[in-house]
Structure formats: C-alpha cells, structure tokens
Design an enzyme around this catalytic site. Structure first.
Site, PDB file in Angstrom:
ATOM      1  N   GLY A 161       2.717  -0.588   3.980  1.00 26.76           N
ATOM      2  CA  GLY A 161       2.369  -1.544   3.122  1.00 26.76           C
ATOM      3  C   GLY A 161       2.486  -2.915   3.206  1.00 26.76           C
TER       4      GLY A 161
ATOM      5  N   SER B 192       0.889  -1.111  -0.043  1.00 27.43           N
ATOM      6  CA  SER B 192      -0.029  -0.058   0.093  1.00 27.43           C
ATOM      7  C   SER B 192       0.805   1.210  -0.051  1.00 27.43           C
ATOM      8  CB  SER B 192      -0.841  -0.099   1.199  1.00 27.43           C
ATOM      9  OG  SER B 192      -1.976  -1.068   1.028  1.00 27.43           O
TER      10      SER B 192
ATOM     11  N   SER C 254     -10.022   1.226   2.616  1.00 23.06           N
ATOM     12  CA  SER C 254     -10.461   0.279   1.516  1.00 23.06           C
ATOM     13  C   SER C 254      -9.530   0.440   0.296  1.00 23.06           C
ATOM     14  CB  SER C 254     -11.879   0.768   1.082  1.00 23.06           C
ATOM     15  OG  SER C 254     -12.464   0.234  -0.064  1.00 23.06           O
ATOM     16  N   ASN C 255      -9.017  -0.661  -0.071  1.00 24.99           N
ATOM     17  CA  ASN C 255      -8.234  -0.842  -1.251  1.00 24.99           C
ATOM     18  C   ASN C 255      -8.999  -0.617  -2.582  1.00 24.99           C
ATOM     19  OD1 ASN C 255      -5.451  -1.870  -0.126  1.00 24.99           O
ATOM     20  ND2 ASN C 255      -6.879  -3.397   0.417  1.00 24.99           N
TER      21      ASN C 255
END
Length: 384
Positions: free
Chosen positions: A342, A92, A199-200
């Site tokens: 991430g 991320s 939320s990805n």
C-alpha cells in the site's frame, strides 16, 4: 511484492532519492523477542534508512512469537524515533479488507462474483467506452475490468500529488462518484477480462457495491465484519478525518516527479481521495493479525478463500499473481507469501503472510519516494 500497488498508480511517487538524516535503530517493544532476533530483517530496515527512508517500523509474528523493531526517525525535525506501535496510512492494503467483505457477502448468497456492476449500480460505469453491463464484481477485485485508473488522470495528479496542488487541495472532500467520474473521462485500458492492469477505480466501485448490497457503507461493514471480530484496535477507516491517531509518526513526501528536491510533511490530508481503494489506517500488529486470520480460514469459508487465492498473471511480474484483493508472491528462496502493498502520501507499507497464516510480516516506511519494501520481506522469509 513486485507490483506497484500505490494509490498513485502509474505515477507512483515511490521513486529513488535520498534524505539526509540520522539512522537510529531501536530495539523490540516490550514483550517482543530479544534484540538479536530476525537479524537479516533488522539489517534490511537499517539499509532502507541508509538509502533515504526517514524511518521504518516492522512487526513479524511466527510460531516462536512476535518480534518488532524500528529504524530511523518518526519526525525529521525533532529526531523522535519511530515506534513499533505506530499507526499509519496503509493505502491499498485497504483493498484486501474490501474484497473480504464482498466474499463474505457472496458466501451469504447476497451477490455473486459474476454479477455485473450494472446489476447493483446501473448506469454508473458509462463513458468513452466504459460499460458496467459487461464488467463483473470478480473483474473489479482482480483488476481485469479494464476500467481507467482515476489516480492516473493528469489533472488529478497535479491537484493531489504534486506540491502546489497538494497544499491547495489536501483537505478537499471527494465522493466515490466524483472519483469514478474522473475515470469515465478516459477510455478503458482494455475490454473486460482480456488483460490485467491495476486500477484504484475498481475498488472505489467495489466499495459502492458493498453499500448498495448491505445498505451500509463499506467502512461500516469492514468494521462490523472484520475489525471488531478480530479486535483490530489500531485499525480505522477515517472517512474525511485528516489526522492519524496516536501513537504515530510524521509522513513525508517530495511531492514531485521525479522525486527530488525538498521534503514535505504530508501527514495531514483528507483520505476521501482514496475511498475504498486506500483510506485505511492501521498498525503492523493489526495487519499481521488480519492476514494471518484471513489465510488460516477464520474470515472466509473454504470456497471463498479459494476464490480469493485464484490469481491471474501480471505482465512484467513473473513471480507474482493477483487474486481478489490479494497477491501471491514467490520470493527468491521459493517461499510464497500472500498479502498486499500500500502506498499513499508519505507512506509505503506491506503486509504478507505464508499460505497457512503462521508467519506474518507488516511494515511501514514514512517516506514515499525511496522505493518498495521488497528487500525487507525477502530477508524476513528467506534470511541472510
């Protein structure tokens, strides 16, 4: 950081467990400071290995120079050590790069943060209460859209994060629309702008907005606007490429919830399941350079950097706020660091810098089940 920002979201595989294996500390890379530098940080990475992380690589940069160190192993079969030059999947952390491109486009007058998703992608967000006519680009970037997180979908978790599914599907190619369609099978988490939830899906959509605005993929725009200007030679967006460029270590996961049992090598996978939410590969030196450049104003005009650093509260995390692809975390000693975490299969990473960009830290664990990287960050910026 205090917030789960892994690709797997609420089903994060970063759970406590232990891995038997040697803990071997290596010195800094050539050109780094002597082995006595950053002693608290060094102890923290060695403690992470003692707790079960296979290996750690870390690079810090401040006004005194650059320091790198490793601990543990990069390959649990051969015992080969990790390298300070290791490239790894950053998950991320990709989101900060995506947000930077969108803010550059805003500075150029090509979009506004208050544009709705439907302005650029009409009809994309529809289903079970989702409606792109009421969701803005800003809400995508600061996770206040309410869009369901596709990586929380139970079928997706079974297919891509648990053992049997992973080994059947690890090389599947999924398009951004495929990922959004998974999210649209669920109700939104809340009405747009009324709360915060990671939320990805937000960043998959953000990547699609970049492509619609520019006519080029988000990966091409990141390369043109960020990677090449900053000479981030270890940074890439692999698309569907399943391998990690060398030098690199192996990546390990338990592929189970709870995270117990055998350890599996998960180095090779098709990162299209992460898309603009987390497909990037980099190394610690590049991440330090990127966040330092970003916070010191080299990538965004002052107004856009201020927008990026305007945070919203995160429930359950009183010491952290989320901006536009960028987190502000207040450490125990009062120091604020800006950056992102991430997580993706076999990899847990963090990259942060001070508000002036003069003190940066980036690190990676090559195991995804032991826990977060907070302790290393604390020791680097707050000392022993």
């Amino acid at each position: 950081m205090r917030v789960r920002t892994a690709l797997v979201g609420t089903t994060a595989l970063l759970l406590s467990a232990a891995l038997a294996g040697p803990a071997v500390a290596a010195g800094p890379v050539a050109g780094g400071r002597d082995a006595g530098g950053h002693p608290a940080t060094r102890r923290a990475i060695e403690a992470a290995v003692a707790a079960g992380v296979p290996g750690v690589t870390v690079t810090a940069k401040d006004t005194r120079g650059t320091w790198s160190a490793t601990a543990g192993v990069g390959d649990i079969v051969t015992g080969a050590p990790r390298s300070a030059a290791d490239r790894y999947r950053v998950g991320s952390i990709t989101k900060t790069f995506v947000a930077t491109v969108l803010l550059q486009l805003e500075a150029e007058g090509r979009l506004t943060l208050d544009d709705t998703v439907d302005t650029w992608l009409p009809g994309l967000l529809r289903g079970h209460g989702h409606d792109g006519r009421g969701i803005t680009v800003r809400q995508l970037l600061n996770h206040t859209s309410g869009i369901y997180n596709y990586t929380s979908d139970a079928d997706f978790v079974r297919a891509y994060f648990l053992r049997d599914g992973f080994f059947r599907h690890r090389f599947d190619t999924l398009s951004p629309r495929d990922l959004v369609e998974i999210a649209m099978r669920h109700e939104p988490d809340f009405a747009p702008g009324t709360s915060w939830k990671y939320s990805n899906t937000n960043y998959v959509v953000a990547g699609m907005v970049i492509e619609k605005v520019t006519g080029h993929s988000y990966a091409a725009e990141i390369a043109r606007r960020v990677i090449r200007p900053l000479r981030l030679t270890a940074t890439s967006l692999p698309g569907t490429r399943v391998t990690v460029p060398r030098p690199s270590s192996r990546a390990y996961s338990k592929l189970a919830l709870p995270s117990t049992g055998p350890t599996y090598d998960v180095t090779e996978l098709n990162p299209s399941i992460a898309s603009a939410a987390g497909e990037m590969i980099s190394d610690s030196a590049d991440l330090d350079r990127f966040y330092s450049a970003l916070l010191s104003g080299k990538l965004l005009p002052p107004r856009q950097l201020k927008e990026m650093k305007t945070t919203v509260p995160i429930d359950g995390s009183p010491n952290a706020g989320y901006g536009l692809g960028l987190m502000d975390t207040r450490l125990s000693c009062g120091v604020h660091v800006w950056g992102h975490d991430g997580g993706i299969h076999g990899s847990a990473s963090s990259a942060v810098t001070t508000a002036d960009g003069r003190h940066s830290l980036a690190l990676n664990f090559n195991g995804d089940w032991v826990g977060g990287t907070d302790a290393v960050t604390e020791k680097e910026f707050c000392g022993g």
